[in-house]
Design an enzyme around this catalytic site. Structure first.
Site, mmCIF file in Angstrom:
data_model
loop_
_atom_site.group_PDB
_atom_site.id
_atom_site.type_symbol
_atom_site.label_atom_id
_atom_site.label_comp_id
_atom_site.label_asym_id
_atom_site.label_seq_id
_atom_site.Cartn_x
_atom_site.Cartn_y
_atom_site.Cartn_z
ATOM 1 N N GLY A 10 0.793 -1.367 -0.020
ATOM 2 C CA GLY A 10 0.032 -0.112 0.017
ATOM 3 C C GLY A 10 0.762 1.221 0.008
ATOM 4 N N MET A 12 2.384 2.963 2.469
ATOM 5 C CA MET A 12 3.564 3.076 3.245
ATOM 6 C C MET A 12 4.362 1.973 2.760
ATOM 7 S SD MET A 12 3.561 5.341 5.723
ATOM 8 C CE MET A 12 4.420 4.670 7.185
ATOM 9 N N GLY A 13 3.867 0.433 2.781
ATOM 10 C CA GLY A 13 4.838 -0.348 1.833
ATOM 11 C C GLY A 13 5.551 0.085 0.657
ATOM 12 N N ASP A 32 1.775 -8.483 -2.522
ATOM 13 C CA ASP A 32 0.711 -7.885 -2.141
ATOM 14 C C ASP A 32 -0.524 -8.708 -2.425
ATOM 15 O OD1 ASP A 32 -0.565 -5.038 -1.235
ATOM 16 O OD2 ASP A 32 -1.863 -5.930 -2.619
ATOM 17 N N ARG A 33 -1.604 -8.794 -1.682
ATOM 18 C CA ARG A 33 -2.974 -9.752 -2.113
ATOM 19 C C ARG A 33 -3.356 -9.228 -3.497
ATOM 20 N NH1 ARG A 33 -7.556 -7.893 1.865
ATOM 21 N NH2 ARG A 33 -7.550 -5.818 1.286
ATOM 22 N N ASN A 98 1.111 -0.752 12.630
ATOM 23 C CA ASN A 98 0.975 0.142 13.759
ATOM 24 C C ASN A 98 0.140 -0.911 14.771
ATOM 25 O OD1 ASN A 98 1.498 2.916 13.377
ATOM 26 N ND2 ASN A 98 -0.244 2.966 12.056
ATOM 27 N N LYS A 185 6.233 3.870 19.945
ATOM 28 C CA LYS A 185 5.663 4.624 19.004
ATOM 29 C C LYS A 185 3.979 5.111 19.344
ATOM 30 C CE LYS A 185 4.193 5.870 14.953
ATOM 31 N NZ LYS A 185 2.918 5.445 14.638
ATOM 32 N N ASN A 189 2.730 8.686 19.366
ATOM 33 C CA ASN A 189 1.138 9.024 19.101
ATOM 34 C C ASN A 189 0.366 9.824 19.845
ATOM 35 O OD1 ASN A 189 2.382 7.924 16.609
ATOM 36 N ND2 ASN A 189 0.243 7.244 16.110
ATOM 37 N N GLU A 192 1.820 13.166 20.349
ATOM 38 C CA GLU A 192 1.440 13.866 19.060
ATOM 39 C C GLU A 192 0.117 14.613 19.049
ATOM 40 O OE1 GLU A 192 2.105 11.537 15.487
ATOM 41 O OE2 GLU A 192 0.289 12.203 14.729
#
Lengths: 316, 316
Positions: A10, A12-13, A32-33, A98, A185, A189, A192
């Site tokens: 996607g 990010m990837g 990827d699928r 995430n 992380k 967030n 953030e």
């Protein structure tokens, strides 16, 4: 030259595969699928495409590194479970999504029974990561992280020389055993949320001020040596420039992707007062018109004790 | 070459005089109520010393610029009042301290009756300003600000080229009539409270986490391309490095200098919900052991309704 498999291409990837193939000679096998996405990424980046998880695992030499970059929750868990059947002792699964840190701990324990290492990587930087590099927070066994380091060096290079003495010339850090990366992380967030809400409240005051203030100009100026200078403040300046000082064409509806809730849940478990992080999440709830019943009840109670007039809802 | 008088040569005023005389050929006349300080600053910076406000005004050519850098409140008001008696139409008084914006409006109106302009300058950057330059938020009449500009250019130079197109090559901005500068600075400080509290809550979680986390390393890493990178995060890294990850030798007692309270008062006047800025100020109150009666009352009520054991105070 390090070899790595990527599962999930996607935004990010796909960007991560693009960054690795662009900036290094590492060998990337990508799956990827959606087979069309595999074809596109392979053409654009020079990564070798795989048409199944089995194919991806077959195209990697042991000990393998497989980086999962699919949505957190069931999709990631399903991919980890499927890879557990295909990989062998000495291989390493990396979750760059995430995930909740407690899920990482559970997965690491399960995989360890088969001699497979698990590394969790919390990633910050969003869609800007392709250009400037990501900030990566890593948890997992030392040996597995050491094997992954050449990939991390490409994805997360140094972007600020100020910290070289403290962490070395890199944009990633290894903080502890499995789960530690996503833990850091998660709190990142939560912080953030608080930072965003603090700026937003300040600029809301400017919007309502008796002065005719220029929000873009203020956000730009605050980047000039002020105590509140930050990347988020730069993004605010950019937003006001592009979308106008009153942001009038935007909806205020603000989603959240879970890390704030997990941060607050952890705060409950550890008895740590986090009023600002909590208020920031609740402000997002309000932005989605939640709290509606609270407000009707406040109105009802004022009417009861003081005879204050209530407003009927538009359709009531 | 611009000529300016400086009243108040404490840490901030002294540094400003030093910066102006070091980086420009502007002519500075400096006064402080402590004659020893005047002598020292004059020797160190080459500014001309004055032994009274009268002397300072006498050493400046009309139309004069006089920059006041004394504590907010009565000291500033007293200085403005004294200067109003000594200055003449066309002169300009500059308040570079932390005045409340409503005080600026009142002073500007009073001085305007005598033809004297009033410019308010909110200054951010603290003790780092001497080295890297200040960030200055300015309110006042256009002509007076234009006359002051050469001084502002030296005190607040550009430190971030990113914003040159938006605000020009400078570290100061003119936001409106008298009061606008301190208004923007007031909200800046309110935002600053929220940012500080958000980071502090996050690192409190790290301190209590089941992982053995290195706060300095995390703060340094967050400076590498993360969404929460900021100058305050750099200062946090520095603090953890110098004072240890547990900050155990510090008292938690956290003062405030008023701008947060004024920000919240303005939010009340404008019906702007500011839960994060408000919670940040209240967290500082808690840090000073306020809320003590609340806590005793909570303890008393729990005992009343549920028979929960109460703890006696150490000396009770």
């Amino acid at each position: 030259m390090t070899q790595i498999g990527f599962v999930g291409l996607g935004k990010m990837g796909g960007n991560m595969v693009a960054r690795i193939t662009r900036d290094s000679d590492h060998d990337v096998v990508a799956f990827d699928r959606d087979p069309d996405v595999v074809t596109t990424i392979a053409e654009q980046t020079g990564a070798r495409g795989a048409d199944s998880l089995e194919d991806l695992v077959g195209k990697l030499q042991a000990p393998r590194l497989v980086w999962i970059m699919v949505p957190a929750g069931a999709p990631t868990q399903g991919t980890v479970d499927a890879l557990a059947e295909l990989l062998q002792a000495g291989d390493t699964v990396v979750d760059g999504g995430n995930s909740k840190w407690t899920d990482d701990k559970a997965r690491a324990a399960t995989l360890a029974a088969g001699g497979i290492d698990y590394v969790d990587v919390g990633t910050s930087g969003g869609v800007w990561g392709l250009e400037v590099g990501y900030c990566m927070m890593v948890g997992g066994p030392d040996e597995a992280v050491t094997r992954l380091a050449p990939i991390l060096d490409v994805l997360a290079p140094e972007t600020n020389e100020l910290s070289r003495d403290a962490i070395g010339p890199r944009g990633w850090g290894h903080f502890g055993p499995s789960g530690a990366g996503h833990y850091v992380k998660m709190v990142h967030n939560g912080v953030e949320y608080g930072l965003m809400q603090a700026y937003a409240e300040g600029f809301d005051l400017f919007d309502k001020s008796e002065y005719d203030l220029d929000n873009a100009k203020i956000a730009h100026l605050w980047g000039q040596g002020s105590v509140v200078r930050s990347w988020l403040c730069e993004l605010a300046a950019r937003a006001f420039e592009l979308q106008g000082n009153d942001l009038s064409e935007l909806s205020g509806y603000t989603a959240d992707s879970g890390e704030g809730r997990w941060t607050i849940a952890e705060a409950m478990d550890r008895d740590v007062p986090t009023p600002v992080i909590t208020a920031s999440l609740f402000a997002r709830f309000y932005s989605r018109a939640n709290g509606d019943f609270t407000h009707r009840m406040l109105s009802a109670l004022r009417a009861q004790f003081g005879g204050h007039a209530t407003k009927k809802s538009a359709d009531g």
